[in-house]
Design a protein around this motif. Structure first.
Motif, PDB file in Angstrom:
ATOM      1  N   GLY B 194     -53.612  35.841   0.457  1.00 15.51           N
ATOM      2  CA  GLY B 194     -53.461  34.536   1.153  1.00 15.51           C
ATOM      3  C   GLY B 194     -52.410  34.612   2.266  1.00 15.51           C
ATOM      4  O   GLY B 194     -51.597  35.677   2.410  1.00 15.51           O
ATOM      5  N   LYS B 195     -52.347  33.421   2.916  1.00 20.00           N
ATOM      6  CA  LYS B 195     -51.303  33.598   4.195  1.00 20.00           C
ATOM      7  C   LYS B 195     -50.146  33.269   3.629  1.00 20.00           C
ATOM      8  O   LYS B 195     -49.701  32.591   2.705  1.00 20.00           O
ATOM      9  CB  LYS B 195     -51.590  32.337   4.819  1.00 20.00           C
ATOM     10  CG  LYS B 195     -52.869  32.610   5.859  1.00 20.00           C
ATOM     11  CD  LYS B 195     -53.258  31.259   6.474  1.00 20.00           C
ATOM     12  CE  LYS B 195     -54.629  31.564   7.227  1.00 20.00           C
ATOM     13  NZ  LYS B 195     -55.331  30.077   7.589  1.00 20.00           N
ATOM     14  N   VAL B 196     -49.049  34.009   4.035  1.00 15.76           N
ATOM     15  CA  VAL B 196     -47.558  33.714   3.761  1.00 15.76           C
ATOM     16  C   VAL B 196     -46.800  33.590   5.245  1.00 15.76           C
ATOM     17  O   VAL B 196     -47.353  34.083   6.230  1.00 15.76           O
ATOM     18  CB  VAL B 196     -46.858  34.973   2.779  1.00 15.76           C
ATOM     19  CG1 VAL B 196     -47.447  35.174   1.658  1.00 15.76           C
ATOM     20  CG2 VAL B 196     -47.168  36.320   3.743  1.00 15.76           C
ATOM     21  N   TYR B 197     -45.412  33.099   5.119  1.00 11.10           N
ATOM     22  CA  TYR B 197     -44.860  32.630   6.235  1.00 11.10           C
ATOM     23  C   TYR B 197     -43.359  33.327   6.192  1.00 11.10           C
ATOM     24  O   TYR B 197     -42.683  32.993   5.170  1.00 11.10           O
ATOM     25  CB  TYR B 197     -45.014  31.350   6.660  1.00 11.10           C
ATOM     26  CG  TYR B 197     -46.257  30.673   6.389  1.00 11.10           C
ATOM     27  CD1 TYR B 197     -47.065  30.555   7.716  1.00 11.10           C
ATOM     28  CD2 TYR B 197     -46.965  30.503   5.333  1.00 11.10           C
ATOM     29  CE1 TYR B 197     -48.166  29.911   7.583  1.00 11.10           C
ATOM     30  CE2 TYR B 197     -48.070  29.918   5.341  1.00 11.10           C
ATOM     31  CZ  TYR B 197     -48.965  29.608   6.682  1.00 11.10           C
ATOM     32  OH  TYR B 197     -50.286  29.232   6.586  1.00 11.10           O
ATOM     33  N   ARG B 198     -42.869  33.953   7.314  1.00  3.32           N
ATOM     34  CA  ARG B 198     -41.760  34.178   7.174  1.00  3.32           C
ATOM     35  C   ARG B 198     -41.051  33.962   8.820  1.00  3.32           C
ATOM     36  O   ARG B 198     -41.643  34.337   9.604  1.00  3.32           O
ATOM     37  CB  ARG B 198     -41.188  35.552   6.885  1.00  3.32           C
ATOM     38  CG  ARG B 198     -41.579  35.901   5.318  1.00  3.32           C
ATOM     39  CD  ARG B 198     -41.224  37.272   4.910  1.00  3.32           C
ATOM     40  NE  ARG B 198     -41.771  37.459   3.512  1.00  3.32           N
ATOM     41  CZ  ARG B 198     -41.711  38.575   2.742  1.00  3.32           C
ATOM     42  NH1 ARG B 198     -40.931  39.538   3.297  1.00  3.32           N
ATOM     43  NH2 ARG B 198     -42.223  38.513   1.792  1.00  3.32           N
ATOM     44  N   ARG B 199     -39.586  33.398   8.696  1.00  2.96           N
ATOM     45  CA  ARG B 199     -39.134  33.266  10.141  1.00  2.96           C
ATOM     46  C   ARG B 199     -38.690  34.254  10.699  1.00  2.96           C
ATOM     47  O   ARG B 199     -37.481  34.610  10.800  1.00  2.96           O
ATOM     48  CB  ARG B 199     -37.930  32.082   9.785  1.00  2.96           C
ATOM     49  CG  ARG B 199     -37.727  30.967  10.702  1.00  2.96           C
ATOM     50  CD  ARG B 199     -36.572  30.036  10.261  1.00  2.96           C
ATOM     51  NE  ARG B 199     -36.157  29.553  11.345  1.00  2.96           N
ATOM     52  CZ  ARG B 199     -35.426  29.988  12.417  1.00  2.96           C
ATOM     53  NH1 ARG B 199     -35.232  31.428  12.304  1.00  2.96           N
ATOM     54  NH2 ARG B 199     -34.983  29.401  13.544  1.00  2.96           N
ATOM     55  N   ASP B 200     -39.576  35.242  11.335  1.00  4.98           N
ATOM     56  CA  ASP B 200     -39.381  36.527  11.833  1.00  4.98           C
ATOM     57  C   ASP B 200     -40.287  36.655  12.800  1.00  4.98           C
ATOM     58  O   ASP B 200     -41.657  36.566  12.306  1.00  4.98           O
ATOM     59  CB  ASP B 200     -39.149  37.280  10.657  1.00  4.98           C
ATOM     60  CG  ASP B 200     -38.847  38.641  11.108  1.00  4.98           C
ATOM     61  OD1 ASP B 200     -38.388  39.081  12.476  1.00  4.98           O
ATOM     62  OD2 ASP B 200     -38.810  39.731  10.053  1.00  4.98           O
ATOM     63  N   GLU B 201     -40.194  37.174  13.963  1.00  2.00           N
ATOM     64  CA  GLU B 201     -41.298  37.791  14.724  1.00  2.00           C
ATOM     65  C   GLU B 201     -40.923  38.862  15.710  1.00  2.00           C
ATOM     66  O   GLU B 201     -39.943  38.812  16.364  1.00  2.00           O
ATOM     67  CB  GLU B 201     -41.900  36.392  15.371  1.00  2.00           C
ATOM     68  CG  GLU B 201     -43.336  36.666  16.155  1.00  2.00           C
ATOM     69  CD  GLU B 201     -44.252  35.402  16.206  1.00  2.00           C
ATOM     70  OE1 GLU B 201     -44.982  35.278  15.332  1.00  2.00           O
ATOM     71  OE2 GLU B 201     -44.290  34.964  17.210  1.00  2.00           O
ATOM     72  N   ASP B 202     -41.875  40.013  15.818  1.00  2.00           N
ATOM     73  CA  ASP B 202     -41.572  41.018  16.671  1.00  2.00           C
ATOM     74  C   ASP B 202     -42.882  41.848  16.632  1.00  2.00           C
ATOM     75  O   ASP B 202     -43.889  41.635  16.032  1.00  2.00           O
ATOM     76  CB  ASP B 202     -40.436  41.663  16.518  1.00  2.00           C
ATOM     77  CG  ASP B 202     -40.362  42.508  15.209  1.00  2.00           C
ATOM     78  OD1 ASP B 202     -41.456  42.913  14.767  1.00  2.00           O
ATOM     79  OD2 ASP B 202     -39.406  42.629  14.407  1.00  2.00           O
ATOM     80  N   SER B 206     -45.287  38.997  12.104  1.00  2.00           N
ATOM     81  CA  SER B 206     -45.824  38.075  12.859  1.00  2.00           C
ATOM     82  C   SER B 206     -45.268  36.944  11.801  1.00  2.00           C
ATOM     83  O   SER B 206     -44.928  37.321  10.545  1.00  2.00           O
ATOM     84  CB  SER B 206     -47.108  38.075  12.488  1.00  2.00           C
ATOM     85  OG  SER B 206     -47.583  36.773  12.642  1.00  2.00           O
ATOM     86  N   HIS B 207     -44.899  35.907  12.147  1.00  2.00           N
ATOM     87  CA  HIS B 207     -44.362  34.767  11.282  1.00  2.00           C
ATOM     88  C   HIS B 207     -45.263  34.327  10.265  1.00  2.00           C
ATOM     89  O   HIS B 207     -44.973  33.834   9.241  1.00  2.00           O
ATOM     90  CB  HIS B 207     -43.718  33.470  12.170  1.00  2.00           C
ATOM     91  CG  HIS B 207     -44.687  32.558  12.706  1.00  2.00           C
ATOM     92  ND1 HIS B 207     -45.448  33.021  13.893  1.00  2.00           N
ATOM     93  CD2 HIS B 207     -45.195  31.701  12.133  1.00  2.00           C
ATOM     94  CE1 HIS B 207     -46.349  31.678  14.311  1.00  2.00           C
ATOM     95  NE2 HIS B 207     -46.252  31.192  13.042  1.00  2.00           N
ATOM     96  N   GLN B 208     -46.535  34.554  10.515  1.00  2.00           N
ATOM     97  CA  GLN B 208     -47.723  34.272   9.563  1.00  2.00           C
ATOM     98  C   GLN B 208     -48.411  35.596   9.045  1.00  2.00           C
ATOM     99  O   GLN B 208     -48.722  36.352  10.288  1.00  2.00           O
ATOM    100  CB  GLN B 208     -48.597  33.051   9.962  1.00  2.00           C
ATOM    101  CG  GLN B 208     -49.834  33.072   9.071  1.00  2.00           C
ATOM    102  CD  GLN B 208     -50.437  31.912   9.727  1.00  2.00           C
ATOM    103  OE1 GLN B 208     -50.103  30.825  10.454  1.00  2.00           O
ATOM    104  NE2 GLN B 208     -51.837  32.117   9.488  1.00  2.00           N
ATOM    105  N   PHE B 209     -48.493  35.932   8.066  1.00  2.00           N
ATOM    106  CA  PHE B 209     -49.213  36.984   7.906  1.00  2.00           C
ATOM    107  C   PHE B 209     -49.960  37.029   6.397  1.00  2.00           C
ATOM    108  O   PHE B 209     -49.891  35.810   6.065  1.00  2.00           O
ATOM    109  CB  PHE B 209     -48.457  38.228   7.842  1.00  2.00           C
ATOM    110  CG  PHE B 209     -47.172  38.194   6.974  1.00  2.00           C
ATOM    111  CD1 PHE B 209     -46.130  37.587   7.434  1.00  2.00           C
ATOM    112  CD2 PHE B 209     -47.140  39.363   5.831  1.00  2.00           C
ATOM    113  CE1 PHE B 209     -44.935  37.647   6.747  1.00  2.00           C
ATOM    114  CE2 PHE B 209     -46.137  39.181   5.203  1.00  2.00           C
ATOM    115  CZ  PHE B 209     -44.916  38.592   5.488  1.00  2.00           C
TER     116      PHE B 209
END
Lengths: 789, 347
Positions: B194-202, B206-209
């Protein structure tokens, strides 16, 4: 955590034959990963030299030509540094030397041969925070008594190696040289050496002149000692160099000692200027809106979640995070109050997240061994006496609610085998545990393991099993396949079939982000719902959890359109979110269609009816044939064409929308639909059962009606169905005509009707009777006329 | 009789005149029509004596004509058909009429592949929620509030009244959900993609993965079973020669915990840019379910043990299809998506 090899060697004997990479790999093998491992100064072919002669370059106003003696030979080197002069002892990079800036090559500089380079400290690869202005402006000047032809890095005391570890959150104990020594000791079977904490103290007693008040439960341990008459000066080289290797900038001997002891023991210390602090120290929670100016000169507004250190006048420091400006150790400081304390890790974490994540706060967050608190304050006295001329007052102010003791945990070989799936001999278990510095006693089948307080991460038998496992080698576990009861695995087949169907219909699946902007979240729907927003979004574009997937599909359409893509047929299956009795998640399916659908010479563009066909195909495939309708409505989302949009109604409940996008938002013809799959799949109940194949022939009749242009075909079908009764099996519209041959406000719809009875052959007469009845009904009900052929 | 002979001779000549269906039909009228030669011969029968012989001769002549007629007709029709077919010749190299081919997103493909593999081993695909409580996402996974390991998972919390709710940072939430949903508090075997989310992006985040979590609970499952399972899984997904390595690590919800490396599938373990010359690539986190986690969800940790593993599906998709940048996966450029438009060769 940066581990200096020279530093840790104070506490453990490491075989010189081991390379720094070997050590780093061995540590990784027991669970401590590293980011890099290598020399502190990553340079080769450096040698000390003496400038024998130095004169101006004939062709330059700032270059010098030097004759440099490096012992084995005299090199001619061109140098641009303003401080180069005859007689100077210098760092020479020979031809072929590898420096962070590149390789040194022999060459001619404005016509003069140069066989090497004279180096500044900056060129050796030291981080900028460790450099002074003179290190950047000119070459480094070695002491005049430096021998020629030796390793200059050793002369500088920077001949160290460093491993930069990326430690796991549970190993706070490894944020110290001592902790590292214990871990390395366990790997290499070496004993950790004792720390020298000895010093002389004078009669004068701190407890006679100093009062400590702990007014919070967030400080379970607080120790204070006082030293007087310190001399503030530069630290000895070994302290400075070890701080540099550990990534901390040397300041002065006193400040450096507090950092040095923190590195050694893992216990952060704070030194107050005792005269500025006064005779009382209070630890308490801050008041809401309380103001404090920290060391960095910034005024902070605090909350009751922050812990402060105060004196009689008010708060003087933010406990565990940053000291205050008013009681800072400065060049004129004479007397020092040493604080060694433990503060609540969750509170420190909260405060430091808000203000500054420092070496100190990181250690408080991960937890501190209370025994080290005692050790650290003693060690700092030892070092202050030795390197800052301090006189140490006797006595210690002590507040200790922890009273730490080693814990005893029982473990069995049987349980270890059950968890790890391998058998490890009891002697092996014992020797591993003892190598780790644990004490083991046998009690029948059990091993009673005494765990020292420094291992704050070990609480239960499983933790000990992991300790044994990781030192023994987790990778020595041989994989085997579990023997489990046979069960039937299941998965969501419907979702997969829906995707397969849509892919089969020529659509491309996309995966877009759940978080969209606040504005987007209200688009493509006329539903009345409460959107869910993120408390601390990363950007304006991603603030809200999407309710509909269509805003995302529209964005994907725009993205591809901007890249000259004309034919776009995409779908996504994902969740829509809204707040109602808490929060709700609903699985939705959305699609967007534009451009050509059929390929080849006779291309065909997407139109409303193709999209409708897809929706029907999907719903029929899911078993809902004849159970849904398409209806128009005044209340359509403004993103849709007001006269080419329909709601999809399944068994009386709206489950979706389909339509052409409004020309306001899409210049081309774009069609889109969205279905609420959770609602659709709620009442699935279509079992497939065999129906007998008709034995008797059916009979077909065609009829075309002229009706008003705006009369929906569905209404005529309803009338026909009603009039046709049971024997009418199928109604099909096979032609639509509007044009010159009929009235302007008219259209002609041609129907093909199939009549059959599963039990007998119908007669022409009875079929004609029904047929005429149908015609009659349609004519009277819809003011229709049969169109002559 | 002379008449018959005369007509027979004439017929021989007339046969040659037939070139197409029309002239053939003209001859039919001329011989068998109302006033046709053979028809008229019939009328002469009254006048001849040997009626029997005459009749036989006329019949023979009629037969001859009819045979000629049928054969000729067939031949001519065949000829006409052939001519027609020649005229109908088409250019088969012109483009076909078809609809564009659809494509299934690589993330769906990898998810389905993993699901199939685990379902075949008796695992059930467990569907989790994307909005979770702090309790399920952290506390019941042995990460109480303020736990330093929370740092690794910068979290999107929901606003105001939903303050204690968040977008799940890991599919490990499925462990809690599945254990709580199991009324018997008995054996479990699930995977949760499933989809998971973290407040992080570079470039690599990805903030969603997407992640997949696996959990097995039973009375006797061990680290060795975990390794065997992951070996089987990695071989199926990354190739039969894949080797699996356990490195001790730390996750709050497992004890012991391991990082799982696989031998580099690009260089076979010799060392290359993908594996940063180490020969190994870190692909999964795993371990034995922490007794606290079992107990918090109502399991008897004295009776039951479990193992759990989790990995990034995006990472596997990137490996499998050679996608260098995670942002490509969520970029939704059709030129990317359309590449995944056919049946895979699954050996």
């Amino acid at each position: 955590m940066k581990l200096s090899r020279n530093f840790v060697k104070d506490y453990i004997d490491l075989d010189d034959a081991l390379s720094i990479k070997d050590i780093a790999e061995a540590m990784t093998g027991v669970g401590n990963e590293y980011d890099s491992a290598g020399a502190l100064i990553p340079c080769t072919k450096l040698i000390t030299g003496e400038v024998l002669d130095c004169y101006d370059h004939p062709d330059s106003d700032h270059l010098h030509v030097c004759k440099v003696d490096i012992g084995k030979e005299v090199l001619e080197i061109v140098c641009g540094a303003p401080n180069v002069r005859k007689g100077l002892k210098v760092i020479v990079a020979e031809v072929g030397a590898q420096l962070p800036g590149g390789e040194i090559k022999a060459g001619k500089i404005r016509g003069v041969v140069s066989n090497g380079m004279l180096c500044s400290k900056a060129e050796l690869g030291l981080d900028h925070k460790f450099l002074e202005a003179k290190d950047k402006d000119g070459i480094h000047e070695l002491p005049p008594d430096t021998k020629v032809g030796i390793d200059p890095i050793a002369v500088l005391g920077l001949d160290d190696e460093v491993i930069d570890f990326e430690l796991t959150a549970n190993r706070g104990d490894l944020l110290s040289i001592l902790g590292m020594a214990y871990e390395l000791g366990a790997i290499y079977h070496k004993k950790v050496k004792e720390m020298d904490c000895t010093y002389q103290s004078v009669q004068e007693n701190i407890t006679d002149q100093f009062t400590l008040k702990i007014e919070t439960k967030d400080c379970p341990l607080f120790l204070a000692k006082k030293v007087v008459g310190v001399t503030i000066k530069e630290s000895p080289d070994f302290i400075k160099n070890r701080l540099i290797a550990s990534g901390i900038r040397p300041i002065n001997n006193v400040v450096d000692i507090s950092n040095y002891v923190m590195l050694e023991t893992g216990q952060p210390l704070h030194f107050y200027d005792a005269d500025r602090l006064g005779d009382t120290l209070i630890v308490r929670n801050a008041q809401n809106e309380e103001k404090l100016t920290t060391l960095d000169g910034i005024e902070r507004t605090l909350t009751e979640d922050d812990i402060v250190i105060a004196n009689k006048k008010g708060s003087v420091g933010l406990a565990g995070v940053m000291g205050g400006l008013s009681t800072e150790v400065e060049a004129d400081t004479k007397n020092i109050l040493i604080e060694a304390a433990i503060f609540d890790n969750v509170k420190i974490r909260k405060t430091s997240k808000k203000i500054l994540r420092s070496e100190a706060s990181n250690r408080f967050e991960k937890g501190i061994d209370p025994k080290r608190t005692y050790m650290a304050i003693e060690r700092s006295c030892h070092l202050l006496e030795k390197y800052a001329d301090a006189t140490i007052l006797s006595g210690r102010v002590t507040y200790d609610q922890i009273k730490a003791e080693d814990t005893v945990i029982a473990m069995t070989q049987e349980k270890l085998e059950k968890v790890l799936g391998i058998s490890i001999a009891e002697e092996t278990m014992i020797s591993i545990l003892e190598d780790l510095g644990f004490t083991v006693t046998k009690q029948e089948e059990k091993l009673l393991v005494t765990v020292p307080t420094r291992r704050l991460d070990i609480h239960i038998e499983e933790d000990l099993i992991e300790e044994v496992g990781r030192m023994y080698g987790m990778d020595k576990i041989e994989g085997k396949l579990p023997i489990l009861k046979v069960t039937v695995g299941t998965y969501n087949k419907t979702r997969r079939e829906i995707k397969n169907k849509l892919v089969g219909l020529g659509l491309n699946e996309v995966f877009s982000y759940t978080l969209i902007s606040k504005e987007q979240a209200r688009q493509f729907t006329a539903d009345n719902f409460t959107p869910i927003e993120i408390a601390d979004p990363m950007s304006e574009e991603r603030t809200t959890l999407r309710y509909s997937l269509l805003p995302s599909l529209k964005a994907i359409y725009d993205y591809n359109k901007a890249r000259n893509r004309k034919d776009i047929a995409i779908f996504e299956l994902g969740k829509g979110f809204f707040a109602e009795n808490g929060y709700q998640e609903q699985e939705k399916l959305a699609a967007l269609l534009s451009g050509d659908y059929y390929l080849g010479i006779e291309k065909q563009k997407f139109d409303f009816y193709m999209m409708k066909g897809m929706v029907e195909e999907l719903l029929d495939y899911l078993g809902y044939q004849d159970r849904y309708r398409f209806v128009t409505d005044q209340n359509m989302p403004k993103e849709f064409h007001p006269y080419q949009t329909a709601k999809i109604v399944l068994q009386g409940k709206t489950v979706g929308i389909m339509g052409k996008l409004h020309p306001n938002i899409a210049k081309e013809d774009v069609f889109a639909f969205e279905l609420n799959l959770d609602n659709i799949l709620q009442n699935r109940g279509s079992r497939m059962t065999y129906k007998e194949i008709p034995k008797y022939p059916s009979m077909e009749k065609d009829v075309a009606f002229l009706v008003a242009k705006d009369l929906p075909a569905e209404e005529i079908i309803t009338t026909i169905k009603k009039a046709g009764g049971k024997l009418l099996q199928k109604i099909e519209i096979f032609d639509l005509y509007m044009g010159e041959k009929i009235g302007k406000e008219e259209k002609s719809l041609a129907f093909n009707l199939t009549f059959a009875d599963p039990k007998r052959t119908l007669t022409e007469e009875e079929v004609m009777e029904i047929f005429h009845k149908i015609i009659n009904e349609v004519e009277t009900k819809h003011k229709a006329k049969v169109r002559d052929k | 009789m002379e008449q018959i002979e005369k007509i027979r001779k004439q017929l021989e000549q007339d046969k040659e005149k037939v070139t197409d269906l029309k002239s053939l039909n003209d001859q039919r009228v001329a011989y068998l029509g109302k006033k046709g030669y053979i028809t008229e011969l019939n009328a002469l029968i009254k006048e001849v004596e040997d009626k029997k012989t005459f009749g036989m001769e006329v019949n023979a002549l009629r037969k001859e004509f009819e045979t000629f007629y049928e054969e000729k007709k067939q031949a001519l029709e065949q000829l006409a058909l052939e001519e027609k077919l020649v005229k109908e010749a088409i250019d088969i190299t012109l483009p076909s009429k078809k609809i564009k081919r659809g494509s299934k997103h690589p993330m769906t493909r990898i998810t389905e592949e993993f699901e199939d593999l685990f379902v075949s081993m008796g695992y059930t695909v467990f569907e989790g929620r994307e909005i979770e409580s702090d309790e399920v996402c952290f506390q019941k996974l042995n990460l109480p509030k303020g736990h330093p390991a929370r740092d690794a998972q910068d979290t999107f919390y929901l606003k105001e009244e939903y303050e204690n709710y968040l977008l799940r940072t890991q599919t490990s939430t499925a462990q809690v959900r599945a254990m709580e949903a199991n009324q018997e508090k008995g054996p479990l075997r699930i995977v949760c993609p499933g989809k998971v989310y973290r407040r992080d992006e570079d470039a690599t985040h990805s903030h969603q993965f997407m992640q997949i979590e696996g959990l097995v609970i039973d009375e006797n499952v061990s680290m060795a079973d975990l390794k065997g399972t992951l070996e089987l899984f990695c071989k199926k997904v990354l190739g039969e020669k894949t080797k699996v390595r356990f490195r001790p690590s730390y996750f709050p919800f497992t004890e012991p915990s391991v990082e799982v490396d696989v031998s580099c599938f690009k260089c076979g373990g010799k060392g290359c840019s993908l594996c940063k010359q180490t020969g190994w690539i870190e692909v999964l986190g795993a371990g034995m379910v922490h007794p606290n986690v079992l107990e918090m969800s109502g399991y008897d940790s004295k009776k039951y043990q479990g193992f759990a593993f989790g990995t990034g599906l995006d990472r596997f998709a990137m490996f499998k299809y050679g996608i260098p940048d995670i942002r490509t996966i969520y970029g939704n450029d059709l030129r990317f998506i359309e590449q995944f438009d056919r049946l895979e060769d699954t050996k």
